[in-house]
Design an enzyme around this catalytic site. Structure first.
Site, PDB file in Angstrom:
ATOM      1  N   ASP A 544     -17.268  78.733 -16.516  1.00 34.50           N
ATOM      2  CA  ASP A 544     -17.872  77.458 -16.883  1.00 34.50           C
ATOM      3  C   ASP A 544     -19.338  77.705 -17.195  1.00 34.50           C
ATOM      4  OD1 ASP A 544     -18.209  74.680 -17.189  1.00 34.50           O
ATOM      5  OD2 ASP A 544     -18.843  74.493 -15.112  1.00 34.50           O
ATOM      6  N   LYS A 545     -19.986  76.764 -17.838  1.00 34.97           N
ATOM      7  CA  LYS A 545     -21.406  76.926 -18.152  1.00 34.97           C
ATOM      8  C   LYS A 545     -22.276  76.154 -17.181  1.00 34.97           C
ATOM      9  CE  LYS A 545     -23.557  74.578 -21.288  1.00 34.97           C
ATOM     10  NZ  LYS A 545     -24.714  74.091 -20.496  1.00 34.97           N
ATOM     11  N   GLU A 719     -27.641  62.088 -13.894  1.00 35.02           N
ATOM     12  CA  GLU A 719     -28.074  60.743 -13.543  1.00 35.02           C
ATOM     13  C   GLU A 719     -29.297  60.774 -12.642  1.00 35.02           C
ATOM     14  OE1 GLU A 719     -24.743  58.727 -11.883  1.00 35.02           O
ATOM     15  OE2 GLU A 719     -24.031  58.073 -13.839  1.00 35.02           O
ATOM     16  N   LYS A 783     -24.956  54.171 -22.165  1.00 33.49           N
ATOM     17  CA  LYS A 783     -25.475  55.538 -22.126  1.00 33.49           C
ATOM     18  C   LYS A 783     -24.294  56.487 -22.259  1.00 33.49           C
ATOM     19  CE  LYS A 783     -25.861  57.429 -18.233  1.00 33.49           C
ATOM     20  NZ  LYS A 783     -26.193  57.715 -16.827  1.00 33.49           N
ATOM     21  N   ASP A 904     -19.921  71.066 -23.341  1.00 35.48           N
ATOM     22  CA  ASP A 904     -21.157  70.710 -24.040  1.00 35.48           C
ATOM     23  C   ASP A 904     -21.006  70.825 -25.547  1.00 35.48           C
ATOM     24  OD1 ASP A 904     -22.464  70.074 -21.781  1.00 35.48           O
ATOM     25  OD2 ASP A 904     -23.659  71.897 -21.648  1.00 35.48           O
ATOM     26  N   LEU A 957     -17.185  84.761 -31.073  1.00 41.19           N
ATOM     27  CA  LEU A 957     -16.379  83.660 -31.594  1.00 41.19           C
ATOM     28  C   LEU A 957     -16.801  82.356 -30.938  1.00 41.19           C
ATOM     29  CD1 LEU A 957     -13.941  82.813 -33.346  1.00 41.19           C
ATOM     30  CD2 LEU A 957     -12.479  83.274 -31.369  1.00 41.19           C
ATOM     31  N   ARG A 992     -16.851  71.763 -26.101  1.00 50.10           N
ATOM     32  CA  ARG A 992     -16.132  70.490 -26.041  1.00 50.10           C
ATOM     33  C   ARG A 992     -14.717  70.674 -25.494  1.00 50.10           C
ATOM     34  NH1 ARG A 992     -19.956  66.548 -26.389  1.00 50.10           N
ATOM     35  NH2 ARG A 992     -21.072  66.520 -28.374  1.00 50.10           N
TER      36      ARG A 992
END
Length: 1338
Positions: A544-545, A719, A783, A904, A957, A992
């Site tokens: 994961d990032k 948040e 938002k 993201d 890629l 995404r």
């Protein structure tokens, strides 16, 4: 039904047709029947109304909305499959995705099967156990007895308050007497059940069953080969060692249970009020009083809260790993009685469903004495192991206790996986069985052939043959005898040795100081105990990032309002508002932008100033941030509920006194520091108002301002960063309730009416809040992600100011993304009251039960969040974790392919990939961002044919979520071409991507490419990916502990992955592989020694080795060297493995243990056995030695060779290796001398009295030992010499270079003292010392 006295008209709870009144049965449905989620309210009406819903429940998987949305029960579905609503776990499935239809979905009506999953982020993980089902063994018994299986009792349970029951009522007469008590026991055994239960579990292993069969076979008189008692020693030893290990593990669980059971809470007793009792003494029906930060001892229905709104907050981190606070509400009708609630006046009964594993599913009813009935749902239930937060105190009635609580029903042990190395070993064990059968058959045939030569001779000419039957029959008996004699071929102690070795490996990983994080005070945690060697064979790493590569500690950096950019570099902290005495003062590092402050106060440009104010208002309001304040409970201070009437005189958390807070300094009632992810420290100034003391006198106010700690607690760091940014400009969030928000705006206190809050979900990718303004208008603030909000804007006239601001905002969003910032867009919509009421009416209709309900709800929310006006956008920085670029580069150099899977935007993800060294500037980026399947197919084909043929350049890629949807569709046939393209790239970045897509990608790579995969993440959205991979690593980061709870290994920082894989993974694999091969070698050598002797004893299954030696060979004499190899030997120093990451390829490719390794070991063992046997044979030729001395010489030679073999293969010597080898050899001689001195005839075994004494006095014995050792190991030494000289390999060259590395030094002589000092620029490991540590040479 009447609801008098409840204070509120409840909704109705459905009763099914045919069910008696007040009895609730679950419908028998096909598939997984999903009804009311947490937040849903069941309905109770007439039975007829329930029939259509029951019919619709027969098909498919029904899922309700979750997280506070209105429940709808079940709905019709067109067929089997998932019907998904707007839940936080509703992830995008690839087109064509189909799940197999369960057996329960067939036309026959059957009971509910499988597990029922809840539509929440946690329930899919923690509801995998089935509740209220008949055990399989009981079903089998009833089937064999031809009796009907007992029906599962799903009726609801009735709980009567215990203070209404007379004291000393016998349990059989007590209404709650048959319910489970609150004492928990997670241990597997008791004092009485330990021995039978542990043996039963161990006999599940085929190896143990096999050796029990050998022991029983040895008791057959005709087959008896060894002493019956002695033959049992190996099995008893293995079973005993395993039992001792299990006992120690169970003792640790027992101590943990004892600590939990002896915790204290306060329970109401009708004669004395609330008293402190231990958790184990809590019973169903007890009224329990809990203070802030106290853990919930049992599942209880919330009846009373100190909060005026009748709510309390729960920290469920211990239960589901989530750090965000959950809100629970008092039972309807009791909130209005908050000031009047008294435990002794509570006389209602509680009717609840039977215990189940569904954490966020609960239904029940409270029945009042006047006949009123109030429905209950999951919002009224406090679960065991949760912690009360942001509430002075709560009171509730226990409905589930002990092992009936949802936490205990979902309590699972560590996961066990089978590594690839273990699978290879199991295959080779099967080969061992086949070799054993071959030797037994050869011995049986040899026996028959040998007996055939003498069967015609009279017994007087062959007195050494005892005729007991035909040669064929004797051969059959000899076959089974050989099974006993040659049983050493199957390594009985191999499995227990592997377990002990892996426990030592896990211990060393846990104790590694290099993987300790002093900031969080956490070490590496090994949750899966049997896949340590898998760490050394990782080929693909999926990461994961956010929160994994980055800190997930968001810092507000840039924003734009109406196209005007405002930068926020690090600077001084914001000052508190001078006009309003604030309850919070920001201590964040957000430095206000001077130009934004000027525009905020500017009165000339009223339109832009209004936009700026609305923008800051959205930052402060459109979130789920909660202001946490210190809390105090008088009962905890005073020990009784005598002052309950005084509590009602003050609002929640507003009146405080200095002396009370002083007493709370070390109390559990003070709010502790929440996890750093969701907490923002804020200084709290409390007004100096009098507080009612014990004697109804007011304490004197303090002369100094009292400062306590308040905190912002949010569901996500994003948040939190936005709320702190608004705080820096004077927009201070002070309090939040379901229908009101208290806000301090630049020194003025404001209370805003909240009409509706639509929380963020993964489908809409936005959040909205509707407020009513003082003039009656309704304003909707939104938002969310730019892809959602920008597409929902109202049409703009070309050339207008709004159009220009829109274009500048889009340009700035791209700039923010290229800078690696996380972006969000803010917008608003003003609605008239009539339009709002019209929408609310339509949304209510859309919420009704029926076909297409989910789609109607989505369309309704889309209509609400449309025609928006753009306000601004934000850019939040998520910094990389420490040493991430170095770690990523080391993993890439090790040959590990890294895939980063993130949700993201591509621009943000690509920037982070460059910053993390995943992409280099010389890499060519291959983009896969297609609008349809055909375009994706053509792009992949084009890259494969042309784009990847260029030599000399690296490739990376980049693929987006929409393209992944087309690729992962099985009907598209694009998985294989996509993976073929990905194999030619050094790194892959998926943007995404949804959580389910992440899991699909890992599964596709693992199955299609046949490689070992590792997935690492820190959040609940990474759980599917972590559980799918061969090795799952969870980071205890900023998004709770769900990833940790689902992982095999838990780390605190991403940088520790490098040492975990390159050092510990390499060591564990190499150690275990060489240990297993050594086990096969020593056992096969010993078996061949016995077999060669059969050539000279007429295949009579006689053994020349002492039977005590036969049993002790594996259990004592060669037991410790394998463990030392597997736990302490190091193929290379840790510094070298981290300095040269490429050395990991030897482990990753599995070069130590290959498919042919077993046969090479078998050939070597055969050679060694031939050398030993025939050297001893010819050494003692023409002598009068007996069989036992000859066997002792063979035994000694074999043992010495095996120990010297370990010495040759040892790469790093320590005192542990030396003690193991010397101790094993010394134990052989010492124990043999003692045994053969003291035992003339022991255990009914053949006498070997004084054999060792005669042997050691004979020079031939020692010469044979020396000669066989040199001859047997000469090929091994020659092989090592040739390999190290001709082809040492990368690892060998690196180790040799390190050993031969010159260590330059310089000498500095001091003439007066005639002394010399030697300065070395390298340390003892050969690494360069820091320049400042090297002394100057003069």
């Amino acid at each position: 039904m009447s609801t008098e006295g409840s204070g509120e008209t409840p909704a109705a709870v459905p009763s099914l047709p045919g069910a008696p009144e007040h009895t609730y049965l679950f419908p028998k449905s096909k598939g997984h029947s999903r009804s009311v989620s947490h937040g849903g309210v069941p309905t109770l009406g007439n039975p007829a109304s329930a029939r259509p819903a029951l019919k619709s429940a027969m098909r498919g998987h029904q899922r309700a909305l979750s997280h506070g949305q209105i429940g709808e029960g079940v709905r019709a579905s067109s067929g089997p499959g998932h019907s998904r609503a707007g839940s936080r776990t509703d992830f995008i499935l690839p087109p064509g995705h189909r799940e197999p239809v369960p057996a329960s979905a067939l036309p026959r009506l059957s009971s509910v099967r499988g597990h029922s999953r809840q539509a929440s982020r946690s329930d899919s993980i923690y509801t995998l156990r089935r509740a209220s089902v008949v055990a399989p063994w009981r079903r089998a018994v009833f089937w064999l007895m031809r009796r009907q299986q007992p029906a599962v009792d799903n009726r609801h349970l009735v709980v009567i308050p215990n203070h209404l029951i007379p004291d000393k009522t016998p349990p059989k007469d007590h209404p709650n007497g048959q319910r489970c008590n609150n004492k928990v026991r997670t241990t597997k055994y008791t004092l009485l059940s330990f021995l039978p239960k542990n043996l039963f579990e161990q006999f599940h292993r085929i190896a143990n069953v096999y050796f029990i069969f050998i022991v029983l076979l040895n008791w057959v008189p005709e087959i008896n080969a060894f002493g019956k008692e002695i033959a049992m020693l190996p099995v008893l030893f293995v079973l005993g060692v395993t039992a001792i290990k299990d006992l120690f593990e169970d003792r640790r669980r027992h101590l943990s249970d004892k600590r939990i059971n002896n915790s204290f809470c306060r329970v109401y007793k009708k004669s004395v009020g609330y008293v402190r009792v231990k958790w184990r003494d809590v019973r169903v029906g007890d009224l329990v009083h809990l203070s802030n930060n106290e853990a919930v001892p049992a599942d209880m229905v919330l009846l009373h809260s100190s909060n005026p709104l009748g709510i309390c907050y729960l920290d469920t981190c211990n239960l589901d790993g989530e750090t965000n606070l959950k809100q629970r509400v008092v039972v309807p009708g009791f909130r209005e009685k908050r000031l009047e609630f008294s435990p002794n006046k509570f006389r209602s009964s509680v009717e609840v469903e039977r215990p189940s594993t569904k954490i966020y599913r609960f239904t029940g009813t409270i029945s009042h004495p006047d006949g009123g009935r109030v429905p209950l749902n999951s919002e009224n239930l406090l679960l065991r192991e949760c912690t009360i937060k942001n509430t002075d105190y709560v009171e509730g009635i226990v409905v589930y206790a002990g092992h009936e609580t949802k936490a205990m029903l979902n309590n699972g042990g560590p996961r066990y996986k089978c590594s690839k190395l273990e699978k290879k070993m199991n295959t080779d064990v099967i080969w061992c069985v086949l070799v054993l059968l071959f030797l037994c058959c050869a011995g049986a045939v040899g026996c028959k052939v040998w007996l055939d030569q003498y069967k015609h001779l009279p017994s007087v000419y062959a007195p050494f043959i005892i005729s007991t039957g035909t040669p064929a029959y004797e051969g059959l008996i000899i076959f089974w005898t050989y099974i006993i004699v040659l049983q050493v071929m199957i390594p009985v102690s191999l499995y227990v040795t592997i377990e002990m070795t892996k426990l030592l490996q896990v211990y060393h990983i846990h104790q590694d100081i290099e993987m300790y994080d002093p900031i969080t005070n956490t070490r590496t945690e090994c949750r899966a105990l049997n896949i340590t060697e898998e760490l050394g064979q990782i080929s693909y790493l999926f990461s994961d990032k956010t929160g994994t590569l980055t800190e997930n500690k968001m810092v507000f950096r840039r924003c734009t309002v109406s196209g005007v950019d405002y930068d926020h570099p690090p600077g001084p902290e914001a000052e508190p508002s001078p006009t309003l005495p604030p309850i919070v003062t920001p201590v964040t590092k957000v430095s206000p932008n001077r130009r934004l402050l000027q525009h905020l106060r500017d009165s000339n440009d009223g339109q832009h100033t209004q936009k700026v104010r609305e923008f800051l208002l959205i930052l402060a309001l459109c979130n789920t941030v909660v202001v946490s304040q210190p809390h105090v409970d008088d009962m905890q201070l005073n020990g009784s509920d005598h002052f309950r009437s005084q509590k009602a005189a003050r609002a929640n958390g507003t009146l405080r006194s200095n002396d009370k807070y002083a007493r709370l300094t070390e109390s559990r009632s003070t709010t502790p520091s929440p996890p750093p992810s969701t907490a923002s420290p804020l200084r709290l100034r409390l007004p100096k108002l009098p507080f009612v003391s014990r004697d109804d006198t007011s304490s004197e106010p303090s002369t100094s301002a009292e400062v306590q700690i308040a905190r912002f607690e949010a569901e996500s760091p994003d948040e939190l960063a936005l709320a702190e940014a608004a705080l820096a400009y004077g927009y201070e969030l002070r309090g939040r309730s379901p229908d009101e928000v208290e806000l301090g705006i630049r020194g003025e206190l404001s209370k805003l009416k909240v009409l509706r809050v639509q929380e963020f979900d993964s489908n809409r990718k936005c959040m909205s809040i509707a407020l009513r303004t003082p003039n009656g208008q309704v304003v909707l603030y939104v938002k969310g992600a730019d892809s959602t909000v920008l597409g929902a804007l109202a049409p703009m006239r070309s050339g207008s100011a709004e159009s220009a601001a829109y274009e500048r905002t889009r340009s700035l969003l791209s700039e923010y993304s290229r800078a690696g910032l996380r972006t969000l867009v803010m917008a608003k919509r003003t609605m008239s009251p009539a339009l709002w009421e019209e929408w609310m009416a339509g949304h209510t209709r859309a919420s009704e039960i029926g076909e297409g309900r989910e789609k109607r709800l989505r369309d309704s929310l889309a209509r609400l969040e449309s025609a928006l006006t753009l306000v601004g956008a934000t850019g939040v920085e998520d910094r990389l974790q420490e040493a991430v670029p170095r770690t990523v580069r080391a993993l890439l150099d090790a040959g590990i392919v890294i895939w980063v899977l993130t949700g993201d935007k591509p621009e943000t993800a690509i920037n982070i990939a460059y910053s993390a060294a995943l992409f280099s500037q010389s890499d060519r980026l291959l983009h896969l961002m297609s609008r349809d399947k055909e375009h994706a197919e053509s792009t992949i084909k084009n890259y494969l044919e042309h784009g990847v043929l260029e030599a000399g350049t690296g490739r990376a890629l980049v693929v987006d979520g929409r393209t992944l949807t087309y690729i992962l569709d099985r009907r598209s046939g694009l998985v294989a071409p996509f993976l073929s393209l990905a194999k030619r790239c050094s790194a892959v970045l998926c943007c995404r991507a949804t959580p389910l897509q992440k899991a699909y990608i890992v599964k596709a790579v693992k199955e299609e490419l046949g490689v070992t995969t590792l997935a690492i993440g820190d959040g609940a959205n990474d759980v599917s990916m972590i559980q799918t991979a061969d090795v799952g690593v969870g980071l205890s980061g900023q998004e709770g502990r769900q990833a940790v709870m689902a992982s095999d290994f838990a780390l605190s920082r991403f940088k520790f992955v490098e040492r975990l894989l390159l050092v510990h993974g390499h060591w564990c694999y190499d150690r275990l592989a060489r240990m297993i091969l050594y086990f096969f070698l020593k056992n096969a050598t010993f078996v061949f020694l016995v077999f060669w002797y059969q050539l000279y004893c007429g295949f009579s299954s006689s053994v020349m080795i002492d039977q005590m030696h036969l049993m002790a060979y594996n259990l004592a004499f060669t037991a410790f060297p394998p463990i030392v190899i597997g736990a302490y030997d190091r193929v290379a120093p840790a510094a070298l493995l981290t300095e040269r990451p490429g050395l990991y390829s030897a482990s990753r490719r599995g070069l130590t243990y290959r498919a042919h390794s077993y046969w090479l070991v078998l050939a070597e063992s055969m050679y060694i056995s031939v050398v030993i046997f025939f050297t001893c044979k010819y050494a003692y030729a023409d002598t009068d030695v007996d069989i036992w001395l000859f066997g002792l010489c063979n035994m000694t030679c074999c043992l010495v060779i095996m120990l010297v073999y370990v010495a040759i293969e040892t790469r790093s010597w320590t005192v542990i290796q030396l003690l193991a080898l010397v101790g094993s050899l010394g134990a052989f001689f010492v124990l043999t001398l003692i045994y053969q001195t003291m035992c003339l005839s022991c255990f009914r075994l053949p006498s070997t009295y004084y054999v060792m004494h005669h042997a050691i006095a004979d020079p031939i014995y020692w010469l044979a030992v020396i000669l066989t050792t040199v001859t047997a190991l000469a090929p091994r030494l020659a092989y090592h010499a040739a390999r190290n000289s001709v082809r040492p390999g990368a690892l060998g060259r690196a180790v040799l270079a390190r050993r031969r590395r010159a260590r330059p030094y310089a000498a500095h002589y001091h003439t007066p003292s005639a002394s010399a000092h030697v300065y070395r620029p390298t340390d003892e490991d050969g690494l360069q010392k820091p320049q400042e540590n090297v002394a100057a040479i003069t």
